[in-house]
Design an enzyme around this catalytic site. Structure first.
Site, PDB file in Angstrom:
ATOM      1  N   ASN A   7     -45.363  53.021 -85.246  1.00  0.00           N
ATOM      2  CA  ASN A   7     -44.050  52.947 -84.591  1.00  0.00           C
ATOM      3  C   ASN A   7     -43.765  54.330 -84.025  1.00  0.00           C
ATOM      4  O   ASN A   7     -43.386  55.244 -84.749  1.00  0.00           O
ATOM      5  CB  ASN A   7     -42.978  52.539 -85.602  1.00  0.00           C
ATOM      6  N   ARG A  76     -45.544  48.955 -82.411  1.00  0.00           N
ATOM      7  CA  ARG A  76     -44.220  48.550 -81.933  1.00  0.00           C
ATOM      8  C   ARG A  76     -43.933  49.317 -80.649  1.00  0.00           C
ATOM      9  O   ARG A  76     -44.019  50.538 -80.603  1.00  0.00           O
ATOM     10  CB  ARG A  76     -43.146  48.880 -82.966  1.00  0.00           C
ATOM     11  N   HIS A 165     -34.743  44.787 -81.290  1.00  0.00           N
ATOM     12  CA  HIS A 165     -34.934  44.318 -82.675  1.00  0.00           C
ATOM     13  C   HIS A 165     -35.594  42.944 -82.713  1.00  0.00           C
ATOM     14  O   HIS A 165     -35.440  42.190 -83.676  1.00  0.00           O
ATOM     15  CB  HIS A 165     -33.593  44.240 -83.435  1.00  0.00           C
ATOM     16  N   ARG A 226     -24.326  55.179 -82.465  1.00  0.00           N
ATOM     17  CA  ARG A 226     -24.122  54.602 -81.129  1.00  0.00           C
ATOM     18  C   ARG A 226     -22.773  53.902 -81.053  1.00  0.00           C
ATOM     19  O   ARG A 226     -22.347  53.260 -81.999  1.00  0.00           O
ATOM     20  CB  ARG A 226     -25.234  53.601 -80.800  1.00  0.00           C
ATOM     21  N   GLU A 369     -40.430  44.513 -90.741  1.00  0.00           N
ATOM     22  CA  GLU A 369     -41.014  44.577 -89.402  1.00  0.00           C
ATOM     23  C   GLU A 369     -42.478  44.987 -89.447  1.00  0.00           C
ATOM     24  O   GLU A 369     -43.292  44.503 -88.653  1.00  0.00           O
ATOM     25  CB  GLU A 369     -40.204  45.531 -88.525  1.00  0.00           C
TER      26      GLU A 369
END
Length: 397
Positions: A7, A76, A165, A226, A369
């Site tokens: 990742n 990813r 996601h 965020r 994940e």
């Protein structure tokens, strides 16, 4: 069977080495090694780029492998645009296509391709697979992904809702349907991936039909740093009237807003502790975040023609019972009822926390994940018969 999961972030590289059985399922001890390399490219870090970061990973893995071979790598990748609707076996054109999508994710796609090339150079016989955050959401209908903007902004610049996601939402959709004994193709639900980054996805007949993140991961819910949804005119006002520039505004909205901007804490645990101690701003932040999420849930209940389940997942979704309760308390109008003791319980297994009289099941479903990427990598390499292919198949000029 060993699968390396990579990742690549803008200044980090997270990895996990997983062991699978020959049928692609996890062994009893699947995680053989894991690590995180941070501050890539930061002066003084000693790691100037992602190629050097892979050198660090290789050294760390040498201590674990003990002569064994890594069979494949799964990556990813944040943005697949409209080009990638499913995982892809890496070849030169796939790498070039990811490069061409860099304007959509300038901080993430370039490090991803750098990682692909670095592994190709280091382990040239190793097949590689890319799994995209955006691909799961390619099933959204146009009314969900189109913005009401000039058409040429979409046709010429690719500006539309993409969603992120996706790997987590896909995995948890399947797990939730299985938990409730519903065939995935008949499952309608709302998946809430709540971590430092957070998104909600509307699932109809097992597929994504809407999602809260948009052109970038900035849109939608209140997150750790965020802002989520804001009026676009705020940005132009700050730039034209208060001397902000575009880069400064973007940095603030992505890295200095959300829970951090409201409370000074980006970690939900700290915000909850502060609220319990009477901190007014923390209480307000929890109200803002839970209200925003409840609004999305209500809207997505309509989008899926009546949700059969609401699934909480990821760090906050799985572990923060107080925040789950704040959200669920707002959903009584939908007939949602939950068991307070079940909500407070801890488990690593998927579980139902709603009461029998709830009109919508409420579940907590752990996500993984890395496991999903490893298994998808295995499946695609196996289906393609690409185990141990030679250097020429992966050489990029």
């Amino acid at each position: 069977m060993l699968i390396l999961v990579i990742n690549s972030g803008s200044s980090s590289l997270k990895y996990q080495l997983r062991e699978l059985h020959d049928d692609g399922t996890d062994t009893d001890n699947p995680v053989q090694a894991s690590g995180l390399i941070e501050r890539i490219g930061v002066p003084g870090s000693g790691v100037s780029n992602h190629t050097q970061a892979l050198d660090v990973v290789a050294r760390e893995l040498d201590e674990v492998l003990d002569g064994r071979r890594i069979d494949a790598a799964g990556h990813r990748v944040v943005h697949g645009g409209e080009r990638f609707k499913k995982p892809e076996l890496v070849d030169p054109e796939v790498i070039r296509a990811i490069d061409r999508l860099a304007p959509l994710a300038p901080l993430h796609n370039p490090p991803a391709t750098e990682g692909l090339r670095a592994i190709r150079d280091k382990w040239p016989d190793m097949p590689q697979v890319v799994i995209f955050d955006t691909s799961f959401h390619q099933t959204m209908p146009p009314e969900a992904w189109r913005y009401a903007i000039p058409d040429k902004w979409y046709t010429e610049h690719g500006i539309r809702r993409y969603g992120f996601h996706g790997t987590s939402h896909d995995l948890v959709t399947g797990k939730t349907a299985q938990l409730l004994g519903i065939d995935r193709s008949e499952f309608n639900g709302i998946i809430l991936h709540l971590g430092n980054g957070a998104s909600a996805t509307a699932i109809r007949r097992g597929k994504s039909v809407d999602t809260s993140m948009g052109y970038t991961p900035l849109a939608g819910l209140v997150m750790g740093t965020r802002s989520g949804d804001v009026d676009p005119s705020i940005i132009t006002h700050l730039i034209t009237s208060h001397g902000y520039d575009a880069h400064q505004t973007d940095r603030i909205l992505n890295h200095e807003s959300g829970l951090l901007g409201l409370t000074g804490h980006a970690d939900m645990r700290q915000v909850l502790e502060s609220a319990q101690a009477g901190h007014r701003e923390s209480r307000m932040a929890l109200d803002v975040a839970s209200y925003r999420l409840a609004k999305y849930i209500g809207g997505y209940h309509v989008a899926v023609n009546g949700a059969q389940a609401i699934a909480f997942t990821a760090g906050i979704g799985e572990k923060s019972a107080p925040f789950r309760a704040r959200v669920l308390d707002r959903l009584g109008v939908l007939g949602v009822r939950y068991d307070h003791e079940l909500n407070m319980s801890r488990s690593d297994e998927p579980r139902v926390i709603s009461t029998d009289d709830s009109t919508v099941a409420v579940v907590v479903v752990p996500t993984d994940e890395e496991m999903a990427i490893a298994q998808q990598t295995f499946q695609l390499v196996e289906m393609s018969g690409a185990w141990g292919q030679g250097t020429d198949a992966y050489k990029v000029s």
